[in-house]
Design a protein around this motif. Structure first.
Motif, PDB file in Angstrom:
ATOM      1  N   GLU A   1       0.854  -1.183   0.000  1.00 50.83           N
ATOM      2  CA  GLU A   1       0.000   0.000   0.000  1.00 50.83           C
ATOM      3  C   GLU A   1       0.890   1.233   0.000  1.00 50.83           C
ATOM      4  O   GLU A   1       1.722   1.417   0.897  1.00 50.83           O
ATOM      5  N   ILE A   2       0.715   2.055  -1.012  1.00 50.21           N
ATOM      6  CA  ILE A   2       1.429   3.326  -1.110  1.00 50.21           C
ATOM      7  C   ILE A   2       0.571   4.395  -0.457  1.00 50.21           C
ATOM      8  O   ILE A   2      -0.631   4.492  -0.727  1.00 50.21           O
ATOM      9  N   VAL A   3       1.185   5.197   0.410  1.00 47.02           N
ATOM     10  CA  VAL A   3       0.440   6.242   1.109  1.00 47.02           C
ATOM     11  C   VAL A   3       1.150   7.571   0.914  1.00 47.02           C
ATOM     12  O   VAL A   3       2.371   7.671   1.073  1.00 47.02           O
ATOM     13  N   ASP A   4       0.374   8.572   0.552  1.00 43.32           N
ATOM     14  CA  ASP A   4       0.902   9.929   0.406  1.00 43.32           C
ATOM     15  C   ASP A   4       0.243  10.815   1.452  1.00 43.32           C
ATOM     16  O   ASP A   4      -0.985  10.918   1.504  1.00 43.32           O
ATOM     17  N   TRP A   5       1.075  11.428   2.317  1.00 44.50           N
ATOM     18  CA  TRP A   5       0.536  12.298   3.366  1.00 44.50           C
ATOM     19  C   TRP A   5       0.079  13.617   2.741  1.00 44.50           C
ATOM     20  O   TRP A   5       0.827  14.255   2.006  1.00 44.50           O
ATOM     21  N   LYS A   6      -1.118  14.046   3.079  1.00 46.54           N
ATOM     22  CA  LYS A   6      -1.623  15.335   2.623  1.00 46.54           C
ATOM     23  C   LYS A   6      -1.948  16.196   3.842  1.00 46.54           C
ATOM     24  O   LYS A   6      -2.754  15.803   4.681  1.00 46.54           O
ATOM     25  N   THR A   7      -1.300  17.364   3.912  1.00 48.30           N
ATOM     26  CA  THR A   7      -1.520  18.254   5.052  1.00 48.30           C
ATOM     27  C   THR A   7      -2.417  19.432   4.701  1.00 48.30           C
ATOM     28  O   THR A   7      -2.679  20.268   5.559  1.00 48.30           O
ATOM     29  N   ASN A   8      -2.881  19.498   3.447  1.00 48.60           N
ATOM     30  CA  ASN A   8      -3.749  20.613   3.067  1.00 48.60           C
ATOM     31  C   ASN A   8      -5.136  20.438   3.682  1.00 48.60           C
ATOM     32  O   ASN A   8      -5.506  19.367   4.170  1.00 48.60           O
ATOM     33  N   ARG A   9      -5.911  21.500   3.628  1.00 50.85           N
ATOM     34  CA  ARG A   9      -7.198  21.531   4.327  1.00 50.85           C
ATOM     35  C   ARG A   9      -8.363  21.038   3.477  1.00 50.85           C
ATOM     36  O   ARG A   9      -9.461  20.855   3.994  1.00 50.85           O
ATOM     37  N   THR A  10      -8.146  20.869   2.192  1.00 56.10           N
ATOM     38  CA  THR A  10      -9.220  20.426   1.310  1.00 56.10           C
ATOM     39  C   THR A  10      -8.786  19.187   0.543  1.00 56.10           C
ATOM     40  O   THR A  10      -7.592  18.942   0.348  1.00 56.10           O
ATOM     41  N   ARG A  11      -9.770  18.425   0.074  1.00 52.58           N
ATOM     42  CA  ARG A  11      -9.489  17.202  -0.683  1.00 52.58           C
ATOM     43  C   ARG A  11      -9.269  17.560  -2.149  1.00 52.58           C
ATOM     44  O   ARG A  11     -10.172  17.437  -2.971  1.00 52.58           O
ATOM     45  N   THR A  12      -8.072  18.021  -2.458  1.00 51.16           N
ATOM     46  CA  THR A  12      -7.782  18.463  -3.819  1.00 51.16           C
ATOM     47  C   THR A  12      -6.711  17.613  -4.497  1.00 51.16           C
ATOM     48  O   THR A  12      -6.285  17.939  -5.601  1.00 51.16           O
ATOM     49  N   ALA A  13      -6.268  16.548  -3.857  1.00 48.79           N
ATOM     50  CA  ALA A  13      -5.188  15.742  -4.431  1.00 48.79           C
ATOM     51  C   ALA A  13      -5.652  15.060  -5.715  1.00 48.79           C
ATOM     52  O   ALA A  13      -6.803  14.637  -5.840  1.00 48.79           O
ATOM     53  N   ASP A  14      -4.738  14.953  -6.662  1.00 49.20           N
ATOM     54  CA  ASP A  14      -5.033  14.370  -7.967  1.00 49.20           C
ATOM     55  C   ASP A  14      -4.718  12.872  -7.941  1.00 49.20           C
ATOM     56  O   ASP A  14      -3.570  12.480  -7.697  1.00 49.20           O
ATOM     57  N   PRO A  15      -5.698  12.001  -8.207  1.00 51.81           N
ATOM     58  CA  PRO A  15      -5.426  10.560  -8.229  1.00 51.81           C
ATOM     59  C   PRO A  15      -4.343  10.159  -9.226  1.00 51.81           C
ATOM     60  O   PRO A  15      -3.742   9.085  -9.086  1.00 51.81           O
ATOM     61  N   LEU A  16      -4.077  11.006 -10.227  1.00 51.24           N
ATOM     62  CA  LEU A  16      -3.009  10.709 -11.176  1.00 51.24           C
ATOM     63  C   LEU A  16      -1.680  10.522 -10.451  1.00 51.24           C
ATOM     64  O   LEU A  16      -0.845   9.710 -10.862  1.00 51.24           O
TER      65      LEU A  16
ATOM     66  N   SER B   1      -1.159  -6.078  -7.110  1.00 51.27           N
ATOM     67  CA  SER B   1      -0.761  -6.292  -5.716  1.00 51.27           C
ATOM     68  C   SER B   1      -0.408  -4.990  -5.008  1.00 51.27           C
ATOM     69  O   SER B   1      -0.009  -5.005  -3.841  1.00 51.27           O
ATOM     70  N   VAL B   2      -0.560  -3.859  -5.709  1.00 52.27           N
ATOM     71  CA  VAL B   2      -0.198  -2.562  -5.141  1.00 52.27           C
ATOM     72  C   VAL B   2      -1.446  -1.690  -5.052  1.00 52.27           C
ATOM     73  O   VAL B   2      -2.114  -1.434  -6.060  1.00 52.27           O
ATOM     74  N   ASP B   3      -1.760  -1.253  -3.848  1.00 55.59           N
ATOM     75  CA  ASP B   3      -2.864  -0.327  -3.608  1.00 55.59           C
ATOM     76  C   ASP B   3      -2.254   1.046  -3.322  1.00 55.59           C
ATOM     77  O   ASP B   3      -1.048   1.167  -3.093  1.00 55.59           O
ATOM     78  N   ALA B   4      -3.079   2.087  -3.325  1.00 57.46           N
ATOM     79  CA  ALA B   4      -2.554   3.432  -3.089  1.00 57.46           C
ATOM     80  C   ALA B   4      -3.630   4.290  -2.447  1.00 57.46           C
ATOM     81  O   ALA B   4      -4.823   4.142  -2.742  1.00 57.46           O
ATOM     82  N   ALA B   5      -3.192   5.198  -1.566  1.00 52.94           N
ATOM     83  CA  ALA B   5      -4.152   6.016  -0.828  1.00 52.94           C
ATOM     84  C   ALA B   5      -3.546   7.366  -0.475  1.00 52.94           C
ATOM     85  O   ALA B   5      -2.323   7.511  -0.341  1.00 52.94           O
ATOM     86  N   PHE B   6      -4.422   8.348  -0.328  1.00 59.18           N
ATOM     87  CA  PHE B   6      -4.065   9.628   0.272  1.00 59.18           C
ATOM     88  C   PHE B   6      -4.516   9.601   1.729  1.00 59.18           C
ATOM     89  O   PHE B   6      -5.649   9.191   2.026  1.00 59.18           O
TER      90      PHE B   6
END
Length: 253
Positions: free
Chosen positions: A168-183, A202-207
């Motif tokens: 599972e790949i995880v990207d930390w987001k510290t911004n206040r709104t859900r604006t991350a691009d799934p790309l 076999s690889v999942d990904a999440a914000f």
């Protein structure tokens, strides 16, 4: 007042000729002040640059044509410190040495020191606070759509061992709104799968939106073929360069 005498046919033709000449000169002046410049895209892009290119090709071309120095960004420095704090919690991991351009958290929205401490407290309440990552700040290079994309993955978690392991790949987001691009996650997911030689499935990904603890796992992230189609078209790379009006050009000169 006396009315002006009507124009003779000869005078009317002369005046019309002057109007045509004036229109032609005005058009030539405008074309001289506005030029279109082709901006070659670099063969190597960071993941952030590729996301900007996909979202706004013209705006990204403007950035390449007219690079501007960035002013000091205290929020970005606090974002880097937050990432370093998360990584330091896992002392058994070997942390990479990063160049200044590779420092994480440069797009963070952290207002002040109190906000930074609040983010740390918020992370402690997330499901990832008590899980040890398999890798942190994992570097990658991905050849796609005729270019090399470089980046770093905030954290990779592994479940199981051997051929049955999942990630599972995880990207930390510290911004206040859900604006991350799934790309972004699609690129990270593909890069990790190909780098490790494991099936993409076999690889999942999440914000992880740290402030709220919300975990967003986008559905149907594109694989290589879909990403190639999405990124393969040459984007618009023309920039209008408008010069300021010349103060010496004007009526009556």
């Amino acid at each position: 007042p006396a009315q002006p005498a009507p124009l003779t046919p000869e005078e009317a033709r002369t005046l019309a000729s002057w109007d045509r000449d004036l229109d032609a000169l005005t058009g030539e002046l405008l074309r001289a002040r506005t030029s279109v410049t082709d901006v070659p895209l670099p063969a190597s892009l960071t993941a952030s640059q590729l996301l900007r290119l996909a979202a706004d090709p013209d705006g990204f071309a403007q950035e390449l044509a007219r690079p501007m120095p960035r002013p000091p960004q205290p929020a970005a420095r606090r974002g880097t410190r937050f990432h370093a704090w998360v990584e330091a919690r896992f002392e058994e991991l070997t942390l990479p040495m990063l160049e200044p351009d590779d420092l994480p958290g440069t797009e963070a929205e952290i207002a002040d020191e109190r906000d930074l401490e609040a983010l740390k407290d918020a992370f402690e309440r997330t499901e990832y606070a008590h899980r040890t990552p398999h890798r942190v700040e994992a570097p990658f290079q991905l050849a796609i759509a005729g270019r090399v994309v470089r980046g770093r993955i905030d954290a990779v978690y592994r479940t199981g061992d051997g051929e049955g392991a999942t990630y599972e790949i995880v990207d930390w987001k510290t911004n206040r709104t859900r604006t991350a691009d799934p790309l972004q996650l699609a690129l990270y997911r593909l890069a990790w799968a190909e780098q490790q030689g494991v099936p993409l499935e076999s690889v999942d990904a999440a914000f992880l939106y740290v402030r709220t603890g919300e975990v967003v796992r986008p559905d149907d992230l594109p694989g290589r073929e879909a990403l190639e189609r999405l990124l393969g078209e040459e984007p618009v790379a023309e920039v209008n360069c408008e010069e300021p009006p010349n103060q010496d050009v004007g009526a009556g000169r």
